[in-house]
Scaffold this motif. Structure first.
Motif: not given
Length: 260
Positions: A35-43
Motif C-alpha cells: 500500500s502507498s500509505r506504507l511505502i510511497p512511490s519514488p514519484e
C-alpha cells in the motif's frame, strides 16, 4: 595508481547496491505490492519534496527545518567534544580521575534518552536547552569512552621512553598521550554524531514545532508516509555528509594515522 583503481572498483559495488534498492522500491510500488500509505512511490516522494521546497511544511520552509536540526546537533556535539575529550584522556591517564568520572558515565550511558528527557524538560524548560542537553548527553559518552580506550592502547614503551628522558607527567600527556589518542578520538566523534542524530528525533518529539525529526514524527501522526520518507532521506544524506566531512578533517589534522 593501483590504490585508486581499487577504490573505483569498490565504488561500483556501492552504486550497484543503491541502484538495486531504488529498483526494488520502484517495482514494489509500481505493481502495487504494498500500500502507498506504507511505502510511497519514488514519484510521490519527489512530488512531495518539490511541494515542500516551494511551500514548506507546517508553514515553515524546509531549509529552516534542516537548519534548526543541524544547529541543535552542532551545538550539542561541539560541547560534548570540548568536555569529553579532556575528561576522557585524563580518565585514561590518571586512574584516580577515572574512578570519579567513569562510574557516572557508565551509569547513564545505557539509559534510553526518553527515560530522562521528561526530567530535562522539567528542569530546563521546553525550549532549546532541554533538547541540546539531551543530544549532549547522547554524544558525550561515545567520545569519552573512545578517549579512555585510546589512552589504554598506547604502547607503554613510548611513555617509559619519555619518562627516562626526564619528561614530566604534563609533558607526557601533551606530547605523547594526546597525539597518540587523536585517531580514536575522531572515531569516537564520528560515532557520537551518529548517536546524537538518532536521538534528535526523541529531542524533537516533545514541545517542538520545527526540525527534521519533528517533521517525521508529525507526518507519522497523519500517515503521511511520503513526508516521512523525505525526512528520513534528508537525515540519512546529511548524516553521510557530516561523516564524510569528519573523515576529511581527520586526514588533515591526524596525518600520522596508520603510519609507524
Amino acid at each position: 595508481m593501483k590504490k585508486m583503481k581499487r577504490k573505483e572498483h569498490f565504488r561500483v559495488y556501492t552504486y550497484a547496491t543503491w541502484g538495486t534498492i531504488f529498483l526494488v522500491w520502484f517495482l514494489v510500488t509500481e505493481f502495487g505490492l504494498v500500500s502507498s500509505r506504507l511505502i510511497p512511490s519514488p514519484e510521490q516522494v519527489i512530488y512531495s519534496f518539490i511541494e515542500i521546497m516551494q511551500n514548506g511544511y507546517n508553514g515553515i520552509p524546509l531549509w529552516s527545518h534542516v537548519g534548526i536540526s543541524l544547529y541543535r546537533l552542532f551545538i550539542a556535539s561541539s560541547l560534548a567534544f570540548i568536555t569529553a575529550v579532556p575528561l576522557g584522556l585524563m580518565s585514561g591517564y590518571f586512574k584516580r580521575f577515572r574512578a570519579v568520572i567513569d562510574s557516572v558515565v557508565q551509569f547513564y550511558r545505557p539509559l534510553p534518552p526518553l527515560a530522562y528527557y521528561t526530567f530535562l524538560i522539567l528542569w530546563l524548560g521546553i525550549d532549546e536547552s532541554s533538547k541540546i542537553t539531551l543530544l549532549y548527553l547522547a554524544a558525550f559518552a561515545p567520545i569519552y569512552l573512545a578517549c579512555v580506550s585510546a589512552v589504554s592502547t598506547i604502547d607503554e614503551n613510548y611513555l617509559l621512553s619519555a619518562e627516562s628522558l626526564g619528561a614530566s607527567k604534563k609533558d607526557i600527556f601533551f606530547t605523547v598521550v594526546l597525539p597518540a589518542s587523536m585517531p580514536e578520538v575522531f572515531t569516537g566523534l564520528r560515532t557520537a554524531i551518529g548517536i546524537a542524530y538518532t536521538t534528535l528525533v526523541s529531542a524533537e518529539m516533545v514541545a517542538a514545532t520545527s526540525g527534521v525529526g519533528w517533521m517525521v514524527i508529525d507526518a507519522s501522526r497523519y500517515l503521511k508516509s511520503d513526508i516521512m520518507f523525505i525526512g528520513i532521506i534528508i537525515m540519512g544524506i546529511t548524516g553521510v555528509l557530516l561523516d564524510w566531512g569528519l573523515r576529511k578533517l581527520e586526514t588533515k589534522l591526524v596525518f600520522w594515522k596508520g603510519k609507524q
